[in-house]
Design an enzyme around this catalytic site. Structure first.
Site, short mmCIF file in Angstrom:
data_model
loop_
_atom_site.label_atom_id
_atom_site.label_comp_id
_atom_site.label_asym_id
_atom_site.label_seq_id
_atom_site.Cartn_x
_atom_site.Cartn_y
_atom_site.Cartn_z
N SER A 1 2.32 2.75 1.38
CA SER A 1 1.73 1.82 0.42
C SER A 1 1.00 2.48 -0.72
O SER A 1 -0.10 2.07 -1.09
CB SER A 1 0.76 0.87 1.13
OG SER A 1 1.46 -0.22 1.55
N SER A 2 1.60 3.49 -1.28
CA SER A 2 1.00 4.09 -2.47
C SER A 2 0.91 3.04 -3.57
O SER A 2 -0.01 3.07 -4.40
CB SER A 2 1.83 5.28 -2.95
OG SER A 2 3.16 4.89 -3.21
N SER A 3 1.83 2.09 -3.58
CA SER A 3 1.82 1.08 -4.66
C SER A 3 0.63 0.13 -4.52
O SER A 3 -0.03 -0.18 -5.52
CB SER A 3 3.13 0.30 -4.68
OG SER A 3 3.39 -0.26 -3.42
N ALA B 1 6.77 7.16 1.02
CA ALA B 1 6.65 7.55 2.43
C ALA B 1 6.29 6.36 3.31
O ALA B 1 5.94 6.51 4.47
CB ALA B 1 5.60 8.65 2.58
N GLY B 2 6.38 5.15 2.77
CA GLY B 2 6.08 3.96 3.57
C GLY B 2 4.59 3.79 3.82
O GLY B 2 4.20 3.14 4.79
N GLU C 1 5.88 -5.50 11.94
CA GLU C 1 6.68 -5.11 10.77
C GLU C 1 7.57 -6.24 10.30
O GLU C 1 8.21 -6.92 11.12
CB GLU C 1 7.51 -3.87 11.12
CG GLU C 1 7.57 -2.86 10.01
CD GLU C 1 6.20 -2.33 9.63
OE1 GLU C 1 5.59 -2.85 8.68
OE2 GLU C 1 5.74 -1.38 10.30
N ASP D 1 -0.12 -5.11 2.53
CA ASP D 1 -0.57 -3.82 1.98
C ASP D 1 -1.80 -4.01 1.07
O ASP D 1 -2.75 -3.24 1.14
CB ASP D 1 0.57 -3.16 1.20
CG ASP D 1 1.83 -3.01 2.05
OD1 ASP D 1 1.72 -3.08 3.28
OD2 ASP D 1 2.92 -2.85 1.46
N GLU E 1 2.72 -6.81 -7.90
CA GLU E 1 3.84 -6.16 -7.22
C GLU E 1 5.00 -7.14 -7.02
O GLU E 1 6.16 -6.82 -7.26
CB GLU E 1 3.37 -5.59 -5.88
CG GLU E 1 4.37 -4.67 -5.26
CD GLU E 1 3.75 -3.66 -4.31
OE1 GLU E 1 4.49 -3.00 -3.60
OE2 GLU E 1 2.50 -3.52 -4.28
C1 GLA Z 1 6.49 -3.32 2.73
C2 GLA Z 1 5.91 -4.57 2.08
C3 GLA Z 1 4.96 -5.28 3.04
C4 GLA Z 1 5.65 -5.54 4.38
C5 GLA Z 1 6.29 -4.27 4.90
C6 GLA Z 1 7.10 -4.50 6.15
O1 GLA Z 1 5.47 -2.40 2.96
O2 GLA Z 1 5.19 -4.21 0.91
O3 GLA Z 1 4.49 -6.46 2.46
O4 GLA Z 1 6.60 -6.57 4.24
O5 GLA Z 1 7.14 -3.67 3.94
O6 GLA Z 1 6.28 -4.87 7.20
#
Ligand code: GLA
Length: 357
Positions: free
Chosen positions: A101-103, A98-99, A14, A147, A135
């Site tokens: 990566s919907s984007s 929700a963390g 992370e 992501d 992004e």
């Molecule tokens: C977000 C960012 C990723 C990464 C994570 C943390 O999801 O989009 O590129 O930096 O946070 O690991």
């Protein structure tokens, strides 16, 4: 054109993708679908609000979902790979905020749909770059490339060890399921904590150079150097450095353990990784900490907050035998503390962006 791209969870690694370290994400079963047809000008509709918007790709959309589509259009225009106009319909079961990566699911799917509409066959690696530029440069989230990379390049049944320093990609088999517990705390990334953390990491590179340890990226620092470098370095920089360096080693260890199918060892890395997010990177929240502690107490191999943090979701590896009990016990503890049950589901590792019929 009908295209879909997946959300993702990051098993471990992370805040390393903008520090030159390794990350280990997998694509989840939840996807974003983009249907695109030719049109004069730009019209978009999403299941999020169900309203047809006339989209001005040149306008500032803030961090609304339309801004991500506009960002993709602007990047593709610069590359000369954009149709003159289009009508886009978007639906998704990737939860927003929700963390997961919907984007990236949206930008990768949109990039593929629009280049397809323009009659271009663009390699997946180029789609990653288009989605990242949209992004990072256009919306202004100072993310790394994790992501977009997993949304484009994932293979079913595999996690992806992505060494962001060298670009090396290794698909690592992940036959089982990963459990996801949503904290229900939505994070907003634009202009927020992620950008602030990234800035601290950049400051660290300069601080280390002043101390005679010039590095290209923070992940170049080796674990044995840490004690020496931490001496005299004040917080928060000392804490951030310790996270990046230990997480880099942990992620490579986890990838090796996964390849050896040693889930207990992978779980151990997840536990340590969560502590590091909690104490050193300081990107966790009370809801995630409770989930991780409860999961461990009920017998999970390991659990950790996934994605940028400050909310979002916790992932867990569970032994198949005790699954039901571990999930129920954890959900009950969460409900006792926060007065609601967390959304809970499991996923296998899925494939990346694809055309749909
Ligand atoms: C977000 C960012 C990723 C990464 C994570 C943390 O999801 O989009 O590129 O930096 O946070 O690991």
């Amino acid at each position: 054109m009908l295209v879909s791209a997946p959300g993702r969870v990051n098993l471990i690694g992370e805040h390393l993708d903008y520090n030159g370290g390794p990350v280990l994400p997998l694509a989840i079963e939840r996807r974003t679908v983009v249907a695109a047809g030719h049109a004069e000008g730009w019209r978009v509709v999403s299941a999020i609000d169900g309203t047809v918007h006339a989209l001005d790709p040149g306008a500032d959309h803030g961090d609304r979902w339309t801004g991500y589509v506009a960002g993709v259009i602007r990047v593709l225009r610069r590359l000369g790979a954009c149709p003159r106009g289009g009508a886009l319909a978007i639906a998704s079961d990737v939860p927003v905020g929700a963390g997961l990566s919907s984007s990236a699911a949206l930008t990768v799917a949109a990039a593929r749909a629009l280049t397809g509409l323009a009659g271009r066959r663009v390699p997946r690696e180029r789609l990653v770059e288009v989605a990242y530029r949209a992004e990072h440069d256009e919306v202004g989230v100072r993310c790394g490339r994790m992501d977009q990379t997993i949304a484009a390049l994932a293979r079913p049944g595999f996690a992806l060890l992505y060494e962001t320093g060298t670009g090396q990609l290794t698909h690592v088999p992940l036959p089982g399921r990963v459990w996801v517990f949503e904290t229900g705390v939505a994070h907003r990334l634009t202009g927020g904590e992620l950008n602030a953390r990234r800035q601290q990491c950049e400051e660290l590179v300069a601080l280390l150079a002043e101390r005679g340890r010039a590095v290209g990226t923070l992940a170049d620092v080796e674990e044995p150097e840490l004690p020496g470098l931490l001496r005299g370095l004040p917080p928060p920089w000392s804490l951030r450095l310790r996270h990046v360096v230990t997480e880099t080693a942990r992620t490579r260890r986890a990838a090796r353990a996964l390849a050896e199918r040693d889930l207990a060892a992978v779980g151990q890395c997840l536990r340590e990784g969560h502590r590091s997010l909690q104490l050193d990177f300081q990107s966790s929240c009370a809801e995630a900490d409770l989930l991780v502690e409860a999961l461990e107490r009920h017998g999970a191999h390991g659990a950790r907050l996934t994605g940028a943090g400050w909310g979002g979701a916790v992932i867990a590896l569970l032994p198949e035998a005790g699954e039901g009990q571990i999930v129920d016990g954890t959900r009950r503890e969460f409900a006792a503390a926060f007065g609601r049950f967390p959304a809970t589901w499991a996923t296998r590792a899925m494939g990346g962006v694809r055309s749909e019929k």
